[in-house]
Design an enzyme around this catalytic site. Structure first.
Site, PDB file in Angstrom:
ATOM      1  N   HIS A  80       0.783  -1.243   0.000  1.00 58.25           N
ATOM      2  CA  HIS A  80       0.000   0.000   0.000  1.00 58.25           C
ATOM      3  C   HIS A  80       0.812   1.289   0.000  1.00 58.25           C
ATOM      4  O   HIS A  80       0.246   2.357  -0.208  1.00 58.25           O
ATOM      5  CB  HIS A  80      -0.968   0.057   1.188  1.00 58.25           C
ATOM      6  CG  HIS A  80      -1.716  -1.196   1.463  1.00 58.25           C
ATOM      7  ND1 HIS A  80      -2.286  -1.960   0.468  1.00 58.25           N
ATOM      8  CD2 HIS A  80      -1.992  -1.838   2.632  1.00 58.25           C
ATOM      9  CE1 HIS A  80      -2.886  -3.013   1.011  1.00 58.25           C
ATOM     10  NE2 HIS A  80      -2.712  -2.967   2.312  1.00 58.25           N
ATOM     11  N   ASP A 236       3.236  -8.891   1.072  1.00 58.00           N
ATOM     12  CA  ASP A 236       3.723  -9.706   2.186  1.00 58.00           C
ATOM     13  C   ASP A 236       2.801 -10.869   2.541  1.00 58.00           C
ATOM     14  O   ASP A 236       3.274 -11.986   2.763  1.00 58.00           O
ATOM     15  CB  ASP A 236       4.009  -8.832   3.414  1.00 58.00           C
ATOM     16  CG  ASP A 236       2.870  -7.898   3.775  1.00 58.00           C
ATOM     17  OD1 ASP A 236       1.761  -7.996   3.188  1.00 58.00           O
ATOM     18  OD2 ASP A 236       3.075  -7.049   4.665  1.00 58.00           O
TER      19      ASP A 236
END
Length: 493
Positions: A80, A236
């Site tokens: 993000h 991730d």
């Protein structure tokens, strides 16, 4: 030989993995976060590159022969974040990170400009996502926005620095609010709502595809026989799923780390953003995933440890080895707000039903149960969104507590599997993606699941007792949210 790089918020971790999927070595270099204003969270991308180079330098010094044989490099990254580059590829400002909350008002602006956003992107607009950050920059840093020619996520910038290629994978791109997640392509409508166009975006690749090669100067620096291929790689959570072998529809796991995740792999895009459930592309072709998130999982026990002045192990030692009955105390783990199902960053947690007879042990158990109830919220959100979870692996630091896993199993009503090697993390998943990009092997051949160390099944008697406790827990949020609203009004009066 393969290298996996995990660009986290607190550090860069690099692992060296051989052809038998053994982790030969690991190096971690710490990173710092800058918080210049309340709610801001930033990092300098140059620090990511410096940490990555230092980590691989250390591996090369210890394992020169093995590093020389590396043929593939994979990346796992904090999602993000917004790295803004000018026309010369220079960074215009520090990266605005995933946990930066300055763009809360811009979320409403984005969804107003793009009413179909939830259906297309699979997510509710939240300050942590990338698109609202760019609306904030356009409003508050007009000169920087005007100079912006390319927007990259953290790991994509690291690839850019190491290969010269602007490429992003599907899983990380899903967390921008600019991706048409069902079609696995950039959404021109979403970009337009942010004042951007396709020209501002990197090329998209699947996580297991080849996506650039290491620059010659770095090949020489590390004595490599030939330039390693970079994989498209993964965000991730998706990289962690690849490391766990959660690549087939129906594969599920719980991550009981600082924050908590309930993940399920799906065979199709299941969007709509109900109950703040995320719908993302997976890092491998043809599959997607849904995910519920609780913001303070193991962080809740760490907080209670600080408050009591006792180590976590000491607090857990005061409890029985297995749960005998729910605690008479309830705990809402909204220490940093909550994601699923409330999408409320302002609400705060608390204990309920305290009495003169309440003990520290009862409060500790309530903390464990409150986190388990928040996972139950996520599980129910997944079910409402079309994903049924019947069993799951459990990973993360909290999974080392057999008691906590037993509580979770009974609260969720499903078997949970502790893994013999469940702490592989995103770096190992990134190395697996590197191998896929180099060899072209089937995902099922490479992405094997770790051996199960133990399976914990629900205690049926406790399960019924926890149903009643969960019903009580569900009443806490409305009251806490009301209190927060009242106090905020008084503060602003």
């Amino acid at each position: 030989m393969y290298i996996g790089i995990d660009l986290g918020t607190s550090g860069v971790k690099v692992v060296l993995v051989d052809g038998a999927q053994h982790v030969l070595a690991s190096e971690t270099v710490a990173l710092k976060v800058s918080r210049p204003h309340e709610g801001w969270s930033e990092q300098n991308p140059d620090d990511w590159l410096a940490a990555t180079l230092a980590a691989i330098d250390a591996l090369t010094k210890a394992y020169p022969s093995e590093v020389s044989q590396v043929t593939g490099i994979g990346l796992s990254g904090q999602q993000h974040g917004a790295v803004l580059l000018d026309g010369d590829g220079k960074v215009l400002r520090p990266c605005i990170l995933w946990n930066d909350t300055r763009a809360e008002a811009e979320c409403e602006i984005f969804e107003h400009r793009f009413p179909e956003s939830r259906a297309v992107t699979g997510n509710i607009a939240m300050p942590g996502f990338t698109a609202p950050k760019l609306i904030w920059v356009a409003e508050h840093e007009k000169d920087i926005f005007a100079k912006t020619r390319l927007v990259l996520l953290p790991k994509a910038w690291l690839r850019f620095a190491m290969t010269g290629e602007a490429i992003e994978d599907m899983s990380d791109a899903s967390g921008t609010l600019w991706l048409d997640v069902g079609q696995r392509r950039w959404s021109e409508e979403a970009l337009s709502a942010t004042g951007l166009s396709l020209s501002h975006m990197p090329e998209l690749r699947e996580g297991s595809e080849a996506a650039g090669v290491l620059k010659p100067d770095l090949v020489q620096r590390w004595g490599m026989r030939k330039a390693p291929v970079f994989a498209g790689s993964a965000g991730d959570n998706a990289a962690g799923a690849v490391g766990l072998g959660a690549t087939k529809p129906g594969d599920a796991f719980l991550s009981l780390g600082t924050s908590g995740v309930v993940w399920v792999t799906t065979d199709s895009y299941r969007g709509g953003a109900r109950d703040a459930i995320h719908a993302f592309c997976h890092a491998v072709p043809g599959v997607w995933h849904q995910m519920g998130v609780t913001l303070s999982a193991a962080a809740s026990l760490a907080w209670w440890s600080r408050v009591t002045g006792m180590k976590e192990a000491e607090l857990l030692a005061e409890l029985p080895e297995s749960p005998e009955a729910p605690s008479p105390v309830l705990f809402a783990p909204y220490l940093s707000g909550e994601r699923t199902p409330h999408n409320d960053g302002a609400v705060r947690g608390g204990f309920a039903l305290l009495s003169q007879d309440t003990t520290r042990a009862q409060m500790t158990q309530a903390v464990l149960e409150g986190v388990a109830f928040s996972f139950r919220d996520a599980l129910e959100g997944l079910r409402a969104s079309g994903s049924e979870v019947t069993e799951a692996a459990v990973i993360g630091g909290g999974s080392r507590s057999a008691l906590w896993v037993a509580i979770l199993a009974s609260v969720l009503g499903i078997p949970l599997h502790r893994l013999a090697n469940g702490e592989t993390g995103g770096a190992f998943g990134a190395a697996r993606l590197a191998r896929l990009a180099v060899t072209g092997e089937d995902v099922e051949t490479v992405c094997l699941s770790p051996e199960r160390a133990e399976t914990t099944t629900p205690n049926e008697a406790l399960r019924h007792a926890y149903e009643a406790a969960y019903a009580g827990y569900r009443t806490l949020y409305p009251g806490l949210a009301t209190v927060r609203t009242v106090l905020a009004k008084k503060e602003n009066a």
